[in-house]
Every structure is written in C-alpha cells, then in structure tokens.
Design a protein around this motif. Structure first.
Motif: not given
Length: 104
Positions: A61-66
C-alpha cells in the motif's frame, strides 16, 4: 540497500523462490533503496505466497501510494484490513486503516 543483506536474501530466494521471509526482506531492501518497482514486484509475489501477510499489504500500500496509485493501494489495504480483522490483530488493523485513510 545493504549489499550483504541483499545477497543473503537473494540466496535464500534462489533456494526457495516462495520464501515469504526472503521476499519481504528483499522488498524492504529495495524500498529502502528507492527501487519501488522491484519492491512492488516482490511484495506482490509475497501476497501470492502468503495472502494473509498483513505487513506485506501495508508495505505494498505504501509503495502504491508513493506511485500515486491510490485506487490500487486502497484495494490492497482493504484486503489487508479484512485479513487483520479475521486474525484479530488490532495493531496491524489500526496501521492498515490509518494508511487506508490516505487513499481518500
């Protein structure tokens, strides 16, 4: 990225391409080195191997948000939330829900 740790994790994956520990660890090494594409690929592999890996959902989720892919992040985080609820893991649930709020 820590070259020694990365090499050890790659060796573990060479022995067992489905080693959840090695997939997660190597993904975190790539994420720390700002190689988000490689981190995403490894985290997606991890979630195929171990769909209930709560922090795999969180990190993806963090990677996709970034990468400004909020809709994809929301979907992954929603899956993680469901797994955290099923597992009764309140700490992971709180963290997943907090990150999920960033998708709106």
């Amino acid at each position: 990225m820590n070259p020694e740790r990365t090499a050890a994790l790659q060796a573990m994956l060479a022995d067992d391409p489905n080693d959840a520990f090695a997939l997660y660890g190597l993904a975190m090494e790539h994420k720390a080195g700002d190689d988000l594409d490689a981190a995403e690929e490894l985290l997606r592999r991890l979630l195929v191997v171990e769909p209930e890996h709560l922090y795999g959902h969180y990190q993806l989720g963090e990677v996709l948000l970034a990468d400004l892919r909020e809709d994809e992040a929301a979907e992954i985080l929603d899956q993680g939330v469901a797994h955290a609820r099923a597992a009764g893991d309140a700490k992971a649930l709180d963290e997943l829900l907090a990150l999920r709020d960033e998708c709106d």
